[in-house]
Motif scaffolding. Structure first.
Motif, PDB file in Angstrom:
ATOM      1  N   GLU A   1      99.761  44.864 118.331  1.00  0.00           N
ATOM      2  CA  GLU A   1      99.832  43.789 119.315  1.00  0.00           C
ATOM      3  C   GLU A   1      98.696  43.873 120.331  1.00  0.00           C
ATOM      4  N   ARG A   2      98.191  45.068 120.565  1.00  0.00           N
ATOM      5  CA  ARG A   2      97.018  45.190 121.454  1.00  0.00           C
ATOM      6  C   ARG A   2      95.756  44.704 120.760  1.00  0.00           C
ATOM      7  N   LEU A   3      95.682  44.841 119.438  1.00  0.00           N
ATOM      8  CA  LEU A   3      94.506  44.386 118.688  1.00  0.00           C
ATOM      9  C   LEU A   3      94.483  42.867 118.498  1.00  0.00           C
ATOM     10  N   ARG A   4      95.637  42.246 118.401  1.00  0.00           N
ATOM     11  CA  ARG A   4      95.728  40.808 118.086  1.00  0.00           C
ATOM     12  C   ARG A   4      94.830  39.934 118.962  1.00  0.00           C
ATOM     13  N   PRO A   5      94.775  40.127 120.286  1.00  0.00           N
ATOM     14  CA  PRO A   5      93.934  39.256 121.117  1.00  0.00           C
ATOM     15  C   PRO A   5      92.443  39.326 120.790  1.00  0.00           C
ATOM     16  N   VAL A   6      91.996  40.393 120.161  1.00  0.00           N
ATOM     17  CA  VAL A   6      90.573  40.509 119.806  1.00  0.00           C
ATOM     18  C   VAL A   6      90.159  39.346 118.903  1.00  0.00           C
ATOM     19  N   PHE A   7      91.055  38.870 118.065  1.00  0.00           N
ATOM     20  CA  PHE A   7      90.753  37.801 117.126  1.00  0.00           C
ATOM     21  C   PHE A   7      90.904  36.416 117.753  1.00  0.00           C
ATOM     22  N   HIS A   8      91.591  36.330 118.875  1.00  0.00           N
ATOM     23  CA  HIS A   8      91.859  35.061 119.545  1.00  0.00           C
ATOM     24  C   HIS A   8      90.940  34.796 120.731  1.00  0.00           C
ATOM     25  N   ALA A   9      90.402  35.845 121.305  1.00  0.00           N
ATOM     26  CA  ALA A   9      89.740  35.742 122.603  1.00  0.00           C
ATOM     27  C   ALA A   9      88.235  35.542 122.489  1.00  0.00           C
ATOM     28  N   ASP A  10      87.637  35.179 123.616  1.00  0.00           N
ATOM     29  CA  ASP A  10      86.177  35.130 123.663  1.00  0.00           C
ATOM     30  C   ASP A  10      85.654  36.569 123.683  1.00  0.00           C
ATOM     31  N   GLY A  11      84.344  36.716 123.553  1.00  0.00           N
ATOM     32  CA  GLY A  11      83.728  38.028 123.435  1.00  0.00           C
ATOM     33  C   GLY A  11      84.013  38.977 124.577  1.00  0.00           C
ATOM     34  N   ARG A  12      83.987  38.474 125.806  1.00  0.00           N
ATOM     35  CA  ARG A  12      84.208  39.358 126.959  1.00  0.00           C
ATOM     36  C   ARG A  12      85.626  39.920 126.969  1.00  0.00           C
ATOM     37  N   VAL A  13      86.586  39.066 126.705  1.00  0.00           N
ATOM     38  CA  VAL A  13      87.979  39.524 126.689  1.00  0.00           C
ATOM     39  C   VAL A  13      88.196  40.478 125.515  1.00  0.00           C
ATOM     40  N   ALA A  14      87.687  40.110 124.342  1.00  0.00           N
ATOM     41  CA  ALA A  14      87.836  40.961 123.155  1.00  0.00           C
ATOM     42  C   ALA A  14      87.174  42.321 123.377  1.00  0.00           C
ATOM     43  N   ALA A  15      85.982  42.320 123.954  1.00  0.00           N
ATOM     44  CA  ALA A  15      85.294  43.580 124.236  1.00  0.00           C
ATOM     45  C   ALA A  15      86.102  44.424 125.216  1.00  0.00           C
ATOM     46  N   GLY A  16      86.711  43.783 126.193  1.00  0.00           N
ATOM     47  CA  GLY A  16      87.547  44.510 127.143  1.00  0.00           C
ATOM     48  C   GLY A  16      88.727  45.189 126.467  1.00  0.00           C
TER      49      GLY A  16
ATOM     50  N   ALA B   1      79.565  44.233 117.153  1.00  0.00           N
ATOM     51  CA  ALA B   1      78.193  44.525 117.581  1.00  0.00           C
ATOM     52  C   ALA B   1      77.187  44.049 116.541  1.00  0.00           C
ATOM     53  N   GLY B   2      77.559  44.110 115.266  1.00  0.00           N
ATOM     54  CA  GLY B   2      76.654  43.688 114.206  1.00  0.00           C
ATOM     55  C   GLY B   2      76.719  42.220 113.864  1.00  0.00           C
ATOM     56  N   HIS B   3      77.870  41.599 114.054  1.00  0.00           N
ATOM     57  CA  HIS B   3      78.074  40.214 113.608  1.00  0.00           C
ATOM     58  C   HIS B   3      78.466  39.255 114.726  1.00  0.00           C
ATOM     59  N   GLY B   4      78.806  39.775 115.891  1.00  0.00           N
ATOM     60  CA  GLY B   4      79.274  38.937 116.993  1.00  0.00           C
ATOM     61  C   GLY B   4      80.769  38.710 116.894  1.00  0.00           C
ATOM     62  N   PHE B   5      81.390  38.454 118.029  1.00  0.00           N
ATOM     63  CA  PHE B   5      82.834  38.222 118.042  1.00  0.00           C
ATOM     64  C   PHE B   5      83.213  36.917 117.346  1.00  0.00           C
ATOM     65  N   GLU B   6      82.262  35.985 117.224  1.00  0.00           N
ATOM     66  CA  GLU B   6      82.575  34.735 116.517  1.00  0.00           C
ATOM     67  C   GLU B   6      82.839  34.970 115.039  1.00  0.00           C
ATOM     68  N   ALA B   7      82.502  36.147 114.507  1.00  0.00           N
ATOM     69  CA  ALA B   7      82.787  36.477 113.106  1.00  0.00           C
ATOM     70  C   ALA B   7      84.231  36.960 112.922  1.00  0.00           C
ATOM     71  N   LEU B   8      84.963  37.111 114.023  1.00  0.00           N
ATOM     72  CA  LEU B   8      86.385  37.451 113.970  1.00  0.00           C
ATOM     73  C   LEU B   8      87.160  36.183 114.306  1.00  0.00           C
ATOM     74  N   GLY B   9      88.198  35.897 113.535  1.00  0.00           N
ATOM     75  CA  GLY B   9      88.907  34.660 113.816  1.00  0.00           C
ATOM     76  C   GLY B   9      90.345  34.655 113.347  1.00  0.00           C
ATOM     77  N   VAL B  10      90.994  33.541 113.660  1.00  0.00           N
ATOM     78  CA  VAL B  10      92.374  33.280 113.274  1.00  0.00           C
ATOM     79  C   VAL B  10      92.358  32.066 112.364  1.00  0.00           C
ATOM     80  N   CYS B  11      93.130  32.104 111.314  1.00  0.00           N
ATOM     81  CA  CYS B  11      93.183  31.003 110.357  1.00  0.00           C
ATOM     82  C   CYS B  11      93.498  29.683 111.069  1.00  0.00           C
ATOM     83  N   ALA B  12      92.770  28.631 110.685  1.00  0.00           N
ATOM     84  CA  ALA B  12      92.941  27.312 111.302  1.00  0.00           C
ATOM     85  C   ALA B  12      94.080  26.511 110.684  1.00  0.00           C
ATOM     86  N   ALA B  13      94.696  27.011 109.616  1.00  0.00           N
ATOM     87  CA  ALA B  13      95.825  26.307 109.011  1.00  0.00           C
ATOM     88  C   ALA B  13      96.994  26.295 109.993  1.00  0.00           C
ATOM     89  N   ALA B  14      97.633  25.141 110.109  1.00  0.00           N
ATOM     90  CA  ALA B  14      98.715  24.984 111.087  1.00  0.00           C
ATOM     91  C   ALA B  14      99.891  25.924 110.819  1.00  0.00           C
TER      92      ALA B  14
END
Length: 176
Positions: free
Chosen positions: A61-76, A127-140
């Motif tokens: 549950e602590r890792l989950r926000p990394v995939f939802h958040a912007d880079g600064r929040v995910a890095a935090g 660091a190698g791909h950017g946080f935009e390379a992490l994501g959550v499925c867009a299917a409803a």
């Protein structure tokens, strides 16, 4: 509890987060946690208990926000996990295993090990791909997360199945 490759660490983090989505909970017992760890390359003995199960779910549950958040929040989030659980990296060849890197205390619990290891994997990936390379499925009807290392291929879905299902649903809505 060892690190074998950066790809393994990212897959471990993604698969850990995906053990609880809209699908039923997958980590329901120490036995299911044991199966998860073995499926992800952990060598025997793997003997988690109820405390490990609770701790691993908390890490998830602590890792989950990394995939939802912007880079600064995910890095935090990742920096917080690394500060709390990681130790100075060291090489080990224990039990006849080939040399590998450890970033968790030698006596770490499964939860502590997963926190340090997956945070390092996701931090290295970002660091190698950017946080935009992490994501959550867009299917409803899906909450699965993914890591997409491909350049110039934006990804919105966890699998081709979710992408196809979403396109078919949209097509049917436009053409009743």
């Amino acid at each position: 509890m060892e690190i074998q490759s950066p790809d393994r660490l990212v897959r471990l983090a993604v698969d850990l987060v995906n053990t609880r989505t809209l699908d039923p909970e997958q980590l329901v017992s120490p036995g299911s946690l044991r199966a998860f760890l073995l499926e992800h390359g952990e060598p025997e003995p793997v003997e988690p208990d109820e405390d490990d199960l609770v701790a691993v779910r908390a890490v998830r549950e602590r890792l989950r926000p990394v995939f939802h958040a912007d880079g600064r929040v995910a890095a935090g989030v990742l920096n917080g996990l690394l500060a709390e659980y990681a130790v100075k990296p060291y090489l080990s060849d224990h039990d006849g295993a080939p040399w590998h890197l450890h970033v968790a205390d030698p006596d770490a619990s499964w939860g502590e090990w997963l926190a340090a290891t997956t945070a390092l994997g996701l931090a290295t990936f970002a660091a190698g791909h950017g946080f935009e390379a992490l994501g959550v499925c867009a299917a409803a009807d899906c909450e699965r997360v993914f890591a997409n290392p491909a350049e110039h291929r934006p990804r919105r879905f966890c699998t081709p199945r979710c992408a196809t299902r979403t396109r078919v649903t949209a097509h049917r809505a436009r053409n009743p």
